[in-house]
Design an enzyme around this catalytic site. Structure first.
Site, PDB file in Angstrom:
ATOM      1  N   LYS A  20       1.096  -1.156   0.006  1.00  6.94           N
ATOM      2  CA  LYS A  20       0.357  -0.060  -0.289  1.00  6.94           C
ATOM      3  C   LYS A  20       0.276   0.931   0.279  1.00  6.94           C
ATOM      4  O   LYS A  20       0.676   2.949  -0.719  1.00  6.94           O
ATOM      5  CB  LYS A  20      -0.627   0.249   1.523  1.00  6.94           C
ATOM      6  CG  LYS A  20      -1.570  -1.320   1.706  1.00  6.94           C
ATOM      7  CD  LYS A  20      -2.395  -1.126   2.610  1.00  6.94           C
ATOM      8  CE  LYS A  20      -1.914  -1.193   3.833  1.00  6.94           C
ATOM      9  NZ  LYS A  20      -0.830  -2.242   4.390  1.00  6.94           N
ATOM     10  N   ARG A  93      -9.777   0.882   8.297  1.00  9.37           N
ATOM     11  CA  ARG A  93      -9.266  -0.811   8.839  1.00  9.37           C
ATOM     12  C   ARG A  93     -10.700  -1.214   9.569  1.00  9.37           C
ATOM     13  O   ARG A  93     -10.159  -3.017   9.427  1.00  9.37           O
ATOM     14  CB  ARG A  93      -8.074  -1.045   8.636  1.00  9.37           C
ATOM     15  CG  ARG A  93      -7.730  -0.521   9.875  1.00  9.37           C
ATOM     16  CD  ARG A  93      -6.612  -0.988  10.307  1.00  9.37           C
ATOM     17  NE  ARG A  93      -5.371  -0.231   9.887  1.00  9.37           N
ATOM     18  CZ  ARG A  93      -4.407  -0.169   9.569  1.00  9.37           C
ATOM     19  NH1 ARG A  93      -3.170  -1.677   9.667  1.00  9.37           N
ATOM     20  NH2 ARG A  93      -3.001  -0.027   8.886  1.00  9.37           N
ATOM     21  N   ARG A 127      11.702  -4.816   4.984  1.00  3.42           N
ATOM     22  CA  ARG A 127      11.059  -3.932   5.382  1.00  3.42           C
ATOM     23  C   ARG A 127      12.433  -3.300   5.898  1.00  3.42           C
ATOM     24  O   ARG A 127      12.378  -3.719   7.085  1.00  3.42           O
ATOM     25  CB  ARG A 127       9.791  -3.997   6.050  1.00  3.42           C
ATOM     26  CG  ARG A 127       9.351  -2.103   5.319  1.00  3.42           C
ATOM     27  CD  ARG A 127       8.312  -2.102   5.194  1.00  3.42           C
ATOM     28  NE  ARG A 127       7.219  -2.430   6.574  1.00  3.42           N
ATOM     29  CZ  ARG A 127       5.820  -2.677   6.818  1.00  3.42           C
ATOM     30  NH1 ARG A 127       4.930  -1.636   5.172  1.00  3.42           N
ATOM     31  NH2 ARG A 127       5.699  -2.925   7.527  1.00  3.42           N
ATOM     32  N   ARG A 156      11.305  -1.556  11.569  1.00  2.00           N
ATOM     33  CA  ARG A 156       9.336  -0.723  11.846  1.00  2.00           C
ATOM     34  C   ARG A 156       9.152  -1.583  13.343  1.00  2.00           C
ATOM     35  O   ARG A 156       9.904  -2.377  13.341  1.00  2.00           O
ATOM     36  CB  ARG A 156       8.145  -0.494  11.455  1.00  2.00           C
ATOM     37  CG  ARG A 156       8.414   0.987  10.718  1.00  2.00           C
ATOM     38  CD  ARG A 156       6.655   0.097   9.645  1.00  2.00           C
ATOM     39  NE  ARG A 156       5.602  -0.405  10.701  1.00  2.00           N
ATOM     40  CZ  ARG A 156       4.737   0.081   9.547  1.00  2.00           C
ATOM     41  NH1 ARG A 156       4.899   0.839   8.378  1.00  2.00           N
ATOM     42  NH2 ARG A 156       3.619  -1.254   9.776  1.00  2.00           N
ATOM     43  N   ARG A 167      -1.631  -8.669  13.674  1.00  2.00           N
ATOM     44  CA  ARG A 167      -1.546  -7.242  12.812  1.00  2.00           C
ATOM     45  C   ARG A 167      -2.369  -8.556  11.489  1.00  2.00           C
ATOM     46  O   ARG A 167      -3.325  -7.984  10.878  1.00  2.00           O
ATOM     47  CB  ARG A 167      -0.598  -6.512  12.310  1.00  2.00           C
ATOM     48  CG  ARG A 167       0.059  -5.727  12.903  1.00  2.00           C
ATOM     49  CD  ARG A 167       1.674  -4.945  12.853  1.00  2.00           C
ATOM     50  NE  ARG A 167       1.986  -4.343  11.410  1.00  2.00           N
ATOM     51  CZ  ARG A 167       2.275  -4.330  10.458  1.00  2.00           C
ATOM     52  NH1 ARG A 167       3.774  -5.307  11.233  1.00  2.00           N
ATOM     53  NH2 ARG A 167       2.527  -3.894   9.893  1.00  2.00           N
TER      54      ARG A 167
HETATM   55  P1  AP5 Z   1       4.872  -2.000   2.601  1.00  2.00           P
HETATM   56  O1  AP5 Z   1       4.649  -1.206   1.242  1.00  2.00           O
HETATM   57  O2  AP5 Z   1       5.764  -1.012   3.508  1.00  2.00           O
HETATM   58  O3  AP5 Z   1       3.097  -2.523   2.444  1.00  2.00           O
HETATM   59  P2  AP5 Z   1       1.956  -1.660   3.466  1.00  2.00           P
HETATM   60  O4  AP5 Z   1       1.344  -2.628   2.570  1.00  2.00           O
HETATM   61  O5  AP5 Z   1       2.005  -0.314   3.515  1.00  2.00           O
HETATM   62  O6  AP5 Z   1       2.246  -2.549   4.675  1.00  2.00           O
HETATM   63  P3  AP5 Z   1       2.646  -2.240   6.063  1.00  2.00           P
HETATM   64  O7  AP5 Z   1       2.497  -3.247   7.182  1.00  2.00           O
HETATM   65  O8  AP5 Z   1       2.424  -0.257   6.050  1.00  2.00           O
HETATM   66  O9  AP5 Z   1       0.680  -1.723   6.465  1.00  2.00           O
HETATM   67  P4  AP5 Z   1       0.156  -2.060   7.817  1.00  2.00           P
HETATM   68  O10 AP5 Z   1      -1.376  -1.876   7.082  1.00  2.00           O
HETATM   69  O11 AP5 Z   1      -0.127  -3.145   8.901  1.00  2.00           O
HETATM   70  O12 AP5 Z   1       0.682  -0.833   8.657  1.00  2.00           O
HETATM   71  P5  AP5 Z   1       0.308   0.721   8.852  1.00  2.00           P
HETATM   72  O13 AP5 Z   1       1.312   1.358   8.968  1.00  2.00           O
HETATM   73  O14 AP5 Z   1      -1.103   1.105   8.478  1.00  2.00           O
HETATM   74  O15 AP5 Z   1       5.613  -2.759   1.525  1.00  2.00           O
HETATM   75  C1  AP5 Z   1       6.466  -3.557   2.555  1.00  2.00           C
HETATM   76  C2  AP5 Z   1       7.370  -4.398   1.882  1.00  2.00           C
HETATM   77  O16 AP5 Z   1       7.666  -5.164   0.967  1.00  2.00           O
HETATM   78  C3  AP5 Z   1       8.462  -3.511   1.686  1.00  2.00           C
HETATM   79  O17 AP5 Z   1       9.951  -3.744   2.174  1.00  2.00           O
HETATM   80  C4  AP5 Z   1       8.103  -3.114   0.602  1.00  2.00           C
HETATM   81  O18 AP5 Z   1       9.482  -2.762  -0.704  1.00  2.00           O
HETATM   82  C5  AP5 Z   1       8.564  -3.970  -0.220  1.00  2.00           C
HETATM   83  N1  AP5 Z   1       7.375  -4.482  -1.355  1.00  2.00           N
HETATM   84  C6  AP5 Z   1       6.115  -3.866  -2.157  1.00  2.00           C
HETATM   85  N2  AP5 Z   1       5.826  -4.251  -2.924  1.00  2.00           N
HETATM   86  C7  AP5 Z   1       6.200  -5.305  -3.157  1.00  2.00           C
HETATM   87  C8  AP5 Z   1       6.368  -6.370  -4.526  1.00  2.00           C
HETATM   88  N3  AP5 Z   1       5.522  -5.797  -5.109  1.00  2.00           N
HETATM   89  N4  AP5 Z   1       7.637  -7.507  -4.154  1.00  2.00           N
HETATM   90  C9  AP5 Z   1       8.616  -6.922  -3.512  1.00  2.00           C
HETATM   91  N5  AP5 Z   1       8.480  -6.236  -2.333  1.00  2.00           N
HETATM   92  C10 AP5 Z   1       7.476  -5.549  -2.270  1.00  2.00           C
HETATM   93  O19 AP5 Z   1      -0.516   0.890  10.515  1.00  2.00           O
HETATM   94  C11 AP5 Z   1       0.661   0.427  11.593  1.00  2.00           C
HETATM   95  C12 AP5 Z   1       0.069   0.269  12.427  1.00  2.00           C
HETATM   96  O20 AP5 Z   1      -1.018   1.765  13.036  1.00  2.00           O
HETATM   97  C13 AP5 Z   1      -1.498  -0.629  13.149  1.00  2.00           C
HETATM   98  O21 AP5 Z   1      -0.436  -1.978  13.059  1.00  2.00           O
HETATM   99  C14 AP5 Z   1      -2.068  -0.171  13.806  1.00  2.00           C
HETATM  100  O22 AP5 Z   1      -1.704   0.229  15.077  1.00  2.00           O
HETATM  101  C15 AP5 Z   1      -2.389   0.845  13.994  1.00  2.00           C
HETATM  102  N6  AP5 Z   1      -3.585   1.729  12.820  1.00  2.00           N
HETATM  103  C16 AP5 Z   1      -2.935   2.119  11.894  1.00  2.00           C
HETATM  104  N7  AP5 Z   1      -4.415   2.680  11.109  1.00  2.00           N
HETATM  105  C17 AP5 Z   1      -5.171   1.847  11.498  1.00  2.00           C
HETATM  106  C18 AP5 Z   1      -6.907   2.423  11.351  1.00  2.00           C
HETATM  107  N8  AP5 Z   1      -7.102   2.746  10.813  1.00  2.00           N
HETATM  108  N9  AP5 Z   1      -7.245   2.116  13.107  1.00  2.00           N
HETATM  109  C19 AP5 Z   1      -6.574   1.967  13.400  1.00  2.00           C
HETATM  110  N10 AP5 Z   1      -5.159   1.893  14.036  1.00  2.00           N
HETATM  111  C20 AP5 Z   1      -4.389   2.181  12.447  1.00  2.00           C
HETATM  112 MG    MG Z   2       2.247   0.750   4.900  1.00  2.43          MG
END
Ligand code: AP5
Ligand code: MG
Length: 210
Positions: A20, A93, A127, A156, A167
């Site tokens: 994402k 989410r 990552r 992270r 998660r």
């Molecule tokens: P990346 O692009 O970083 O993946 P992502 O989908 O953004 O994954 P996240 O882990 O950031 O999602 P998340 O939803 O758990 O975390 P968030 O920060 O939103 O790619 C991942 C890796 O893969 C990278 O190394 C990249 O280089 C690689 N990659 C990408 N595409 C690739 C490909 N095609 N091939 C190979 N490699 C590839 O949330 C964190 C925390 O915040 C949550 O756990 C929660 O506690 C809180 N939070 C956030 N939003 C809310 C909400 N709405 N409500 C409540 N709590 C929330």
């Molecule tokens: Mg992300």
């Protein structure tokens, strides 16, 4: 860019590590829509106030209470840099968050980037992210010690195995039901997130009609 794109309001949905954040940056580069990552907003808050994480256990993989994250998003999308359209990455989410968002804005599309859990775990374990510009490194792009922007590149806290497991469980239980919510509204688009970053981006452009 077509004039109708100026107010694009796109939601990115997908399991942890589906890309994402990675794809959000590419969409910004191509179309000017601002990616807003709820996770990045929360990590910035924790940087200023570590007690926020102690209170809510974000680095252990817990979700933030709905009212707090909703308020953070509400304030962020009012800012001037959202005028050319924006991409919400990580919000909503939960169905409850999606319902509240519908009272705030008109969502154009909800885009699912889907990958199996095994792929999520593999990617997240590799990552790294820049503390300055939030650039994401990983299997696709080896992380430098210092980002070209000068920022520190770090792993992270919530990318440790126990937090990843939690998660992903929360994703399947709380977030997957919002797919049906957007499908009923005729707004759900889907791409398979496997393949290279560039291949996935091509698939995204295609489902967006680009
Ligand atoms: P990346 O692009 O970083 O993946 P992502 O989908 O953004 O994954 P996240 O882990 O950031 O999602 P998340 O939803 O758990 O975390 P968030 O920060 O939103 O790619 C991942 C890796 O893969 C990278 O190394 C990249 O280089 C690689 N990659 C990408 N595409 C690739 C490909 N095609 N091939 C190979 N490699 C590839 O949330 C964190 C925390 O915040 C949550 O756990 C929660 O506690 C809180 N939070 C956030 N939003 C809310 C909400 N709405 N409500 C409540 N709590 C929330
Ligand atoms: Mg992300």
């Amino acid at each position: 860019m077509q004039s109708g794109d100026l107010e694009m309001r796109l939601i990115l949905i997908g399991p942890q590590g589906s890309g994402k954040g990675t794809q959000g940056k590419l969409l910004q580069h191509e179309y000017g829509w601002l990616p807003i990552s709820s996770g990045d907003l929360i990590r910035a808050r924790i940087k200023n106030d570590p007690s926020f994480d102690e209170k809510y256990g974000i680095s252990k993989g817990n979700l933030l209470p709905d009212d707090i994250i909703t308020q953070m998003i509400k304030e962020r999308i009012k800012e001037k840099d959202c005028e050319k359209g924006y991409i919400l990455d990580g919000f909503p989410r939960k169905i409850k968050q999606a319902e509240v968002l519908d009272t705030m804005i008109k969502v154009d599309y909800a885009l699912l980037i889907d990958v199996p859990d095994k792929e999520s775990i593999k990617r997240l374990s590799a990552r790294w992210q820049c503390k300055g510009c939030n650039k994401i490194y990983g299997l696709n792009e080896a992380p430098p010690k210092v980002c070209p922007c000068g920022g520190e590149v770090y792993q992270r806290e919530d990318d440790k195995p126990a937090a990843i497991k939690k998660r992903l469980e929360l994703y399947h239980k709380e977030t997957e039901p919002i797919l049906g919510y957007y499908e009923k509204q005729g707004k759900l688009l889907k791409v398979n997130g496997k393949g290279t970053v560039e291949e996935v981006f091509e698939k995204i452009k295609k489902v967006l009609g680009k």
